[in-house]
Design an enzyme around this catalytic site. Structure first.
Site, short mmCIF file in Angstrom:
data_model
loop_
_atom_site.label_atom_id
_atom_site.label_comp_id
_atom_site.label_asym_id
_atom_site.label_seq_id
_atom_site.Cartn_x
_atom_site.Cartn_y
_atom_site.Cartn_z
N PHE A 65 0.85 -1.19 0.00
CA PHE A 65 0.00 0.00 0.00
C PHE A 65 0.88 1.23 0.00
CE2 PHE A 65 -4.34 -1.55 1.05
CZ PHE A 65 -4.04 -2.90 1.18
N ALA A 66 0.55 2.20 -0.85
CA ALA A 66 1.31 3.44 -0.88
C ALA A 66 0.34 4.60 -1.09
CB ALA A 66 2.36 3.40 -1.97
N TYR A 70 3.66 8.27 0.84
CA TYR A 70 4.35 6.98 0.84
C TYR A 70 4.61 6.44 -0.56
CZ TYR A 70 4.53 6.27 5.91
OH TYR A 70 4.84 6.35 7.24
N ASP A 155 4.84 -3.91 4.20
CA ASP A 155 4.93 -2.46 4.31
C ASP A 155 5.71 -1.92 3.11
OD1 ASP A 155 3.64 -2.16 6.75
OD2 ASP A 155 5.28 -1.07 7.70
N VAL A 156 5.45 -0.67 2.74
CA VAL A 156 6.14 -0.11 1.57
C VAL A 156 7.38 0.70 1.94
CG1 VAL A 156 4.88 2.10 1.40
CG2 VAL A 156 5.71 0.96 -0.68
N ASP A 157 7.49 1.12 3.19
CA ASP A 157 8.64 1.93 3.60
C ASP A 157 9.82 1.01 3.92
OD1 ASP A 157 7.16 0.96 5.77
OD2 ASP A 157 7.86 2.55 7.11
N HIS A 177 9.29 -9.50 15.08
CA HIS A 177 9.59 -8.06 15.07
C HIS A 177 11.05 -7.82 15.47
CE1 HIS A 177 9.31 -3.80 15.80
NE2 HIS A 177 8.03 -3.77 15.47
N THR A 189 4.96 -5.30 23.18
CA THR A 189 3.95 -4.25 23.21
C THR A 189 2.59 -4.76 22.71
OG1 THR A 189 4.72 -3.48 21.06
CG2 THR A 189 5.64 -2.39 22.98
N GLU A 247 -1.40 -4.35 13.85
CA GLU A 247 -0.30 -5.20 14.35
C GLU A 247 -0.70 -5.88 15.67
OE1 GLU A 247 4.12 -4.24 13.93
OE2 GLU A 247 3.77 -3.75 16.04
#
Ligand code: 2GW
Ligand code: MN
Length: 297
Positions: A65-66, A70, A155-157, A177, A189, A247
């Protein structure tokens, strides 16, 4: 004497038998308590595993997804994927964006496909992140059944730096993670408020998984995205939003639906300037980003 301990595979490669196997790691766990493999460099033979999957004619759907600013991550993401991600296998990227005109023209290799899907712009970034589950659920159900065998949602980043290929495939696949792989459970978390559907009590939970990469068979990932979407809708009705959004719900899902394969933080590192003795190769990592610059609010 070695002749007794070794045999030749059909490829003519010498392998050791089960008593003298030379693969494995002693510094990290490479299997979970429920006997799912944890993939680390040194735990698989890429030649062997490639040759197994080469016979299967698989397609790996890959979603990204962007939206908003992004889109600037797309070029590096796609170019690095073409260099490292399922090289030699059929990959179909599904790219969701609110600005199709910003999608860069990246030259794709043979048997590599890209479909761009337009989404409306969204104001709250939490909505972008969380809406991914419902959109993926629909994509899998409506379009992928005859199109793909496996799916990864990323993720795109991010950027690829090393091999990510068929060793990662499984029915249900989670990625540990990178901030928490060496941390005790009380640091995780997870969502800690019982009012949220993502709630995990202090004494439960095996690993902390990233929301930035997960995958598996279409059937299993469909069930995952559907469940997370439903649980997030219950939270919305109760006016609560889980601490780390989808998440948190993904972690709850994996608590009750154990992944059949785990990928080590080699498969999602923090950024390449960071190092760890356990991570011998960074395959995929977040890029260092200036949040103030790319985030709308
Ligand atoms: C905008 C402002 C603030 C945060 C995100 C965004 C944003 C995200 C955006 O403007 N446009 C966009 O396309 N996104 C998509 O959402 C994009 O695919 C991005 O990779 C994804 C998650 O946002 P990101 O990468 O900024 O969040 P991280 O890297 O801090 O993500 C972790 O936590 C998230 C939930 O809070 C997700 O679970 C994510 O998968 C995790 O890696
Ligand atoms: Mn991210």
């Amino acid at each position: 004497a070695d002749g007794l301990l070794q045999h030749k595979t059909t490829q003519g490669r010498v392998v050791r038998n089960h008593l003298t196997g030379n693969l494995g790691r002693t510094d990290v766990a490479s299997v979970t308590q429920w006997l799912a493999p944890i993939v680390w460099e040194g735990t698989f033979d890429s030649t062997v595993i490639d040759s197994i999957y080469k016979q299967q004619n698989i397609t790996v759907a890959t979603t990204v997804f962007a939206l908003g600013k992004y889109t600037r991550f797309l070029k590096d993401f796609l170019e690095s994927a073409e260099e490292h991600y399922f090289v030699g296998f059929r990959v179909h990227y599904y790219l969701f964006t609110d600005q199709p005109e910003e999608v860069p023209n990246v030259k794709l290799g043979q048997e590599r496909y890209l479909t761009v899907k337009k989404l409306p712009s969204m104001n709250r970034w939490q909505d972008i992140s969380m809406s991914r589950m419902g959109i993926l659920e629909k994509l899998i159900k409506d379009e992928l059944a005859s199109e793909a065998d496996y799916i990864f949602c990323l993720d795109v980043d991010t950027k690829f730096h090393g091999r990510w290929s068929v060793e990662s495939l499984g029915r249900l696949v989670g990625v540990i993670h990178p901030w928490f792989f060496d941390a005790p459970r009380f640091i995780f978390t997870y969502e800690r408020r019982p009012e949220s559907q993502a709630y995990i009590p202090a004494e439960e939970g095996d690993y902390y998984f990233t929301g930035a990469a997960f995958g598996g068979s279409l059937e299993d990932v469909h069930h995952l995205t559907k469940t997370c979407r439903e649980q997030m809708n219950i939270d919305i009705a109760n006016s609560i939003e889980a601490i780390w959004h989808e998440e948190s719900h993904l972690n709850k899902y994996f608590l009750h639906n154990k992944p059949s394969k785990l990928l080590s933080p080699e498969y999602l590192w923090r950024d390449i300037s960071m190092s760890s003795g356990y991570v011998k190769i960074i395959r995929f990592s977040h890029v260092a980003k200036n949040n103030a610059e790319v985030r709308p609010n």
